[in-house]
Write a protein that holds these residues in place. Structure first.
Motif, short mmCIF file in Angstrom:
data_model
loop_
_atom_site.label_atom_id
_atom_site.label_comp_id
_atom_site.label_asym_id
_atom_site.label_seq_id
_atom_site.Cartn_x
_atom_site.Cartn_y
_atom_site.Cartn_z
N ILE A 40 0.84 -1.21 0.00
CA ILE A 40 0.00 0.00 0.00
C ILE A 40 0.87 1.24 0.00
O ILE A 40 0.70 2.14 -0.82
CB ILE A 40 -0.94 0.01 1.22
CG1 ILE A 40 -1.89 -1.18 1.15
CG2 ILE A 40 -1.73 1.31 1.27
CD1 ILE A 40 -2.73 -1.35 2.38
N ASN A 41 1.78 1.32 0.96
CA ASN A 41 2.71 2.44 0.98
C ASN A 41 3.93 2.07 1.80
O ASN A 41 3.92 1.10 2.56
CB ASN A 41 2.06 3.75 1.47
CG ASN A 41 1.53 3.63 2.89
OD1 ASN A 41 2.13 3.01 3.75
ND2 ASN A 41 0.39 4.23 3.13
N GLY A 42 4.97 2.83 1.62
CA GLY A 42 6.21 2.61 2.35
C GLY A 42 6.77 3.95 2.79
O GLY A 42 6.47 4.99 2.21
N SER A 43 7.56 3.91 3.84
CA SER A 43 8.19 5.13 4.33
C SER A 43 9.53 4.78 4.96
O SER A 43 9.80 3.62 5.27
CB SER A 43 7.29 5.84 5.35
OG SER A 43 7.11 5.03 6.48
N ASP A 45 12.38 6.55 7.88
CA ASP A 45 12.75 7.60 8.82
C ASP A 45 14.19 7.38 9.26
O ASP A 45 14.61 6.23 9.47
CB ASP A 45 11.85 7.58 10.06
CG ASP A 45 10.43 8.00 9.74
OD1 ASP A 45 10.25 8.90 8.90
OD2 ASP A 45 9.49 7.42 10.33
N ARG A 46 14.90 8.48 9.42
CA ARG A 46 16.26 8.40 9.92
C ARG A 46 16.21 8.31 11.43
O ARG A 46 15.47 9.05 12.08
CB ARG A 46 17.06 9.62 9.48
CG ARG A 46 18.51 9.49 9.84
CD ARG A 46 19.33 10.59 9.24
NE ARG A 46 20.74 10.32 9.50
CZ ARG A 46 21.71 10.98 8.96
NH1 ARG A 46 21.45 11.93 8.12
NH2 ARG A 46 22.95 10.67 9.24
N GLU A 47 16.99 7.43 11.98
CA GLU A 47 17.04 7.29 13.42
C GLU A 47 18.32 7.92 13.95
O GLU A 47 18.44 9.13 13.96
CB GLU A 47 16.87 5.83 13.82
CG GLU A 47 15.46 5.34 13.51
CD GLU A 47 15.14 3.99 14.06
OE1 GLU A 47 16.05 3.17 14.25
OE2 GLU A 47 13.95 3.74 14.32
N LEU A 48 19.31 7.16 14.30
CA LEU A 48 20.53 7.69 14.88
C LEU A 48 21.71 7.37 13.97
O LEU A 48 21.91 6.21 13.61
CB LEU A 48 20.75 7.07 16.27
CG LEU A 48 21.96 7.55 17.05
CD1 LEU A 48 21.84 9.02 17.37
CD2 LEU A 48 22.12 6.75 18.33
N GLY A 49 22.48 8.38 13.61
CA GLY A 49 23.67 8.16 12.79
C GLY A 49 23.31 7.59 11.43
O GLY A 49 22.59 8.19 10.65
N ARG A 50 23.81 6.38 11.18
CA ARG A 50 23.58 5.72 9.89
C ARG A 50 22.38 4.77 9.94
O ARG A 50 22.14 4.01 9.02
CB ARG A 50 24.83 4.93 9.49
CG ARG A 50 26.06 5.78 9.30
CD ARG A 50 27.28 4.96 8.93
NE ARG A 50 27.66 4.05 10.01
CZ ARG A 50 27.89 2.74 9.88
NH1 ARG A 50 27.81 2.18 8.71
NH2 ARG A 50 28.23 2.01 10.91
N ARG A 51 21.63 4.79 11.03
CA ARG A 51 20.50 3.88 11.21
C ARG A 51 19.21 4.49 10.65
O ARG A 51 18.92 5.66 10.86
CB ARG A 51 20.32 3.56 12.69
CG ARG A 51 21.45 2.77 13.25
CD ARG A 51 21.18 2.43 14.71
NE ARG A 51 22.25 1.60 15.23
CZ ARG A 51 23.25 2.07 15.95
NH1 ARG A 51 23.32 3.35 16.26
NH2 ARG A 51 24.19 1.25 16.39
N TYR A 52 18.43 3.64 9.97
CA TYR A 52 17.17 4.05 9.38
C TYR A 52 16.11 2.99 9.69
O TYR A 52 16.43 1.82 9.89
CB TYR A 52 17.28 4.19 7.86
CG TYR A 52 18.14 5.35 7.43
CD1 TYR A 52 17.56 6.55 7.07
CD2 TYR A 52 19.52 5.24 7.38
CE1 TYR A 52 18.35 7.63 6.68
CE2 TYR A 52 20.32 6.30 6.99
CZ TYR A 52 19.72 7.49 6.64
OH TYR A 52 20.50 8.55 6.26
N MET A 53 14.85 3.42 9.73
CA MET A 53 13.72 2.51 9.89
C MET A 53 12.85 2.64 8.65
O MET A 53 12.37 3.73 8.32
CB MET A 53 12.89 2.87 11.11
CG MET A 53 11.60 2.10 11.23
SD MET A 53 11.81 0.38 11.65
CE MET A 53 12.16 0.56 13.37
N ARG A 54 12.69 1.54 7.93
CA ARG A 54 11.84 1.51 6.75
C ARG A 54 10.58 0.72 7.10
O ARG A 54 10.66 -0.36 7.66
CB ARG A 54 12.57 0.86 5.59
CG ARG A 54 11.85 1.04 4.28
CD ARG A 54 12.67 0.59 3.11
NE ARG A 54 13.80 1.51 2.91
CZ ARG A 54 14.78 1.26 2.06
NH1 ARG A 54 14.80 0.16 1.37
NH2 ARG A 54 15.76 2.14 1.93
N VAL A 55 9.42 1.28 6.76
CA VAL A 55 8.14 0.67 7.10
C VAL A 55 7.38 0.39 5.81
O VAL A 55 7.29 1.24 4.93
CB VAL A 55 7.29 1.60 8.00
CG1 VAL A 55 5.95 0.98 8.33
CG2 VAL A 55 8.05 1.96 9.27
#
Length: 141
Positions: A40-43, A45-55
């Motif tokens: 349906i959709n994806g997003s 977000d940047r977390e800390l440093g080089r870490r990201y959360m993809r949903v």
């Protein structure tokens, strides 16, 4: 997110023998019963440093057997089984946990929704090395 969708497709292909699984587009004249998986959709977000959360938010459609007079009951049985078996999705050695599982039945078609959070670590960029260092020392007093 392609790995997650491939894991879902692989699982659904073994869910019921002989039930086709379609990815993103349904061919005209498809045979029921069948599954259809849609991102349906994806997003991200940047977390800390080089870490990201993809949903990724997915909708798994289940079209029941058109000859079954109790299509709603068939959809409810499929939903119950999906709740039990789709908590974890495996693909090529990676294990993804599904959250936010819910379903609804609209016009005798099951819509099973799930969200997948994937933690990513971007690689380090090239480091700039110091070319020269000039150091001076002295004594006071």
């Amino acid at each position: 997110m392609e790995d997650v969708k491939n894991g879902i497709l692989k699982y659904l292909s073994t869910f019921r023998t002989g039930v086709p699984v379609y990815d993103e587009r349904i061919e005209q004249g498809f045979k029921e019963p069948c599954f259809f998986v849609l991102l349906i959709n994806g997003s991200q977000d940047r977390e800390l440093g080089r870490r990201y959360m993809r949903v990724g938010n997915y909708d798994i459609h289940y079209f029941p057997d058109p000859d079954n007079p109790e299509k709603r009951r068939e959809c409810e049985a499929v939903a119950d089984r999906l709740y039990e078996e789709l908590e974890y999705i495996q693909w090529e050695g990676s294990l993804y946990r599904a959250i936010g599982l819910k379903h609804q039945i609209v016009d005798d078609v099951l819509h099973f929704f799930l969200d997948i959070n994937v933690h990513l670590m971007k690689p380090k960029g090239p480091e700039i090395k110091m070319r020269t260092l000039k150091q001076e020392a002295g004594i006071h007093g």
